[in-house]
Design an enzyme around this catalytic site. Sequence first.
Site, PDB file in Angstrom:
ATOM      1  N   THR A  43       0.825  -1.213   0.000  1.00 43.08           N
ATOM      2  CA  THR A  43       0.000   0.000   0.000  1.00 43.08           C
ATOM      3  C   THR A  43       0.858   1.261   0.000  1.00 43.08           C
ATOM      4  O   THR A  43       0.375   2.327  -0.350  1.00 43.08           O
ATOM      5  CB  THR A  43      -0.902   0.053   1.249  1.00 43.08           C
ATOM      6  OG1 THR A  43      -0.086  -0.211   2.397  1.00 43.08           O
ATOM      7  CG2 THR A  43      -2.021  -0.972   1.197  1.00 43.08           C
ATOM      8  N   ASP A  44       2.140   1.133   0.394  1.00 45.54           N
ATOM      9  CA  ASP A  44       2.937   2.362   0.600  1.00 45.54           C
ATOM     10  C   ASP A  44       3.172   3.124  -0.704  1.00 45.54           C
ATOM     11  O   ASP A  44       3.136   4.350  -0.719  1.00 45.54           O
ATOM     12  CB  ASP A  44       4.244   2.095   1.368  1.00 45.54           C
ATOM     13  CG  ASP A  44       5.205   1.126   0.698  1.00 45.54           C
ATOM     14  OD1 ASP A  44       4.809   0.450  -0.280  1.00 45.54           O
ATOM     15  OD2 ASP A  44       6.355   1.029   1.171  1.00 45.54           O
ATOM     16  N   GLU A 167      17.699   3.199  -3.066  1.00 45.29           N
ATOM     17  CA  GLU A 167      17.298   1.841  -3.464  1.00 45.29           C
ATOM     18  C   GLU A 167      16.660   1.852  -4.854  1.00 45.29           C
ATOM     19  O   GLU A 167      16.926   0.983  -5.679  1.00 45.29           O
ATOM     20  CB  GLU A 167      16.339   1.254  -2.419  1.00 45.29           C
ATOM     21  CG  GLU A 167      16.128  -0.216  -2.631  1.00 45.29           C
ATOM     22  CD  GLU A 167      15.760  -0.976  -1.359  1.00 45.29           C
ATOM     23  OE1 GLU A 167      16.051  -0.486  -0.245  1.00 45.29           O
ATOM     24  OE2 GLU A 167      15.183  -2.057  -1.492  1.00 45.29           O
ATOM     25  N   ASP A 179       9.662   0.914   4.662  1.00 46.30           N
ATOM     26  CA  ASP A 179      10.758   0.278   5.393  1.00 46.30           C
ATOM     27  C   ASP A 179      11.690   1.334   5.989  1.00 46.30           C
ATOM     28  O   ASP A 179      12.080   1.255   7.151  1.00 46.30           O
ATOM     29  CB  ASP A 179      11.561  -0.639   4.458  1.00 46.30           C
ATOM     30  CG  ASP A 179      10.681  -1.688   3.807  1.00 46.30           C
ATOM     31  OD1 ASP A 179       9.535  -1.867   4.256  1.00 46.30           O
ATOM     32  OD2 ASP A 179      11.135  -2.319   2.846  1.00 46.30           O
TER      33      ASP A 179
HETATM   34  C1  GLA Z   1       8.992  -4.101   0.272  1.00 47.54           C
HETATM   35  C2  GLA Z   1       9.180  -2.621  -0.067  1.00 47.54           C
HETATM   36  C3  GLA Z   1       8.189  -1.750   0.732  1.00 47.54           C
HETATM   37  C4  GLA Z   1       6.766  -2.252   0.595  1.00 47.54           C
HETATM   38  C5  GLA Z   1       6.691  -3.763   0.839  1.00 47.54           C
HETATM   39  C6  GLA Z   1       5.336  -4.322   0.557  1.00 47.54           C
HETATM   40  O1  GLA Z   1       9.353  -4.350   1.586  1.00 47.54           O
HETATM   41  O2  GLA Z   1      10.498  -2.218   0.227  1.00 47.54           O
HETATM   42  O3  GLA Z   1       8.305  -0.412   0.317  1.00 47.54           O
HETATM   43  O4  GLA Z   1       6.225  -1.912  -0.653  1.00 47.54           O
HETATM   44  O5  GLA Z   1       7.641  -4.480   0.059  1.00 47.54           O
HETATM   45  O6  GLA Z   1       4.411  -3.816   1.457  1.00 47.54           O
END
Ligand code: GLA
Length: 398
Positions: A43-44, A167, A179
């Site tokens: 969702t981010d 990243e 994250d």
């Molecule tokens: C990875 C990405 C995050 C997020 C998750 C899924 O961890 O780094 O930004 O999109 O997947 O929720």
Amino acid sequence: MDDAAGPTTPRAGAETLLRARYGLSPAVVVRAPGRVNLIGEHTDYSEGFVLPAATDAALWAAAAPLPEPLVRAVSAAEAEETVFPTSAPRQGPVPSWGRYLQGMAAVLAEAGVSLRGLALGLDGDLPVGAGLSSSAALEIAAGLAFLACAGHPLDRRSLARLAQRAEVEHVGVRCGIMDQLAVTLARAGHLLLIDCRSLEVEPVPLPAEAVLVVCDTAVPRRLEESGYNTRREEVEAAARALAAARPGVRSLRDLALRDLPLVHALPAPLDRRARHVVTENARVLEAVQALRRGDLAAVGTLLRASHRSLRDDFEVSTPELEAMVAAAQESPGCVGARLVGAGFGGAVLALVERGREAAFVAAAGAAYRRRTGRSGRFLVTGAAAGAEVLTGSQDGTW
Ligand code: GLA
């Protein structure tokens, strides 16, 4: 710490490595935790809601200045050294883990930080490739060390944004911001409700009667090789199509449950991808309410619904993740379980009644082995504080 038995903590490990490989005492020591996400997956990058916490397991970096304009880094988990010039951080071949350091140095330099030469020793108890965002921990650990070395203050949100950029631009994963924000802003004993549009955060206490158990399938994945970027493109395509139907829609965040008929009119698989995001955002907000009223059973129901949505609508599960979710659900003390992080491998997160975690781990481990023939790995964690910079020994010179 340097005794024959070897370092006893990851912090001691990082400091010992710095001394042994570079003959330097740490001037700065950084702790960067991993992140685990209770709910709010994929969702981010649609500017939605997430509810992560930082793990007790962390990556530690011990750093000391170097007279020459180079970054040199060694890691207890890696065979090869990473070396690159501070004047051109993107330059030169480095081992794959070094790309995170290069990316971080490059985005900081572009943001006006004058990088100085430094040596880094890295060690930790954070498993790599298990869905705990060891990559964000590495970016943030390195970023904080570079900033401390340069004497350059930077607020945590800006650091998280730069780490995300590192990243995306340097490693090639078009990740969202969850994250990096979790690693930098987490609060001990709390989950962090993050609004990925405003980047506002609201700490939500993790109930004292529950612990988080990360159940690693031991089938690692590298995000750049997975379908992560494809999912992101699908979600963006869905948002564009919906914006055409409804002006004002900027991302899937702008749709609520009552808009699902609009979502269902999209062509497959965009309809399912968008439905996951819209329903998952609603589940995050419901989970926050359930946590606040101490209704763990309702949280468990939401975790199971999140997993089904990730499996059937977002299609990021694997046979091993399915086996692990089933193993977790049938084990004692399990409140709810779902795949965690990007999916395509990695780990399952279980919310487990405190005091029953040992019985849970034993039963889930046996059930996973029965189903797959594999040994899973289990990490019981509380919610830790976000990354911190600690001063090292007194003989550091910056
Ligand atoms: C990875 C990405 C995050 C997020 C998750 C899924 O961890 O780094 O930004 O999109 O997947 O929720």
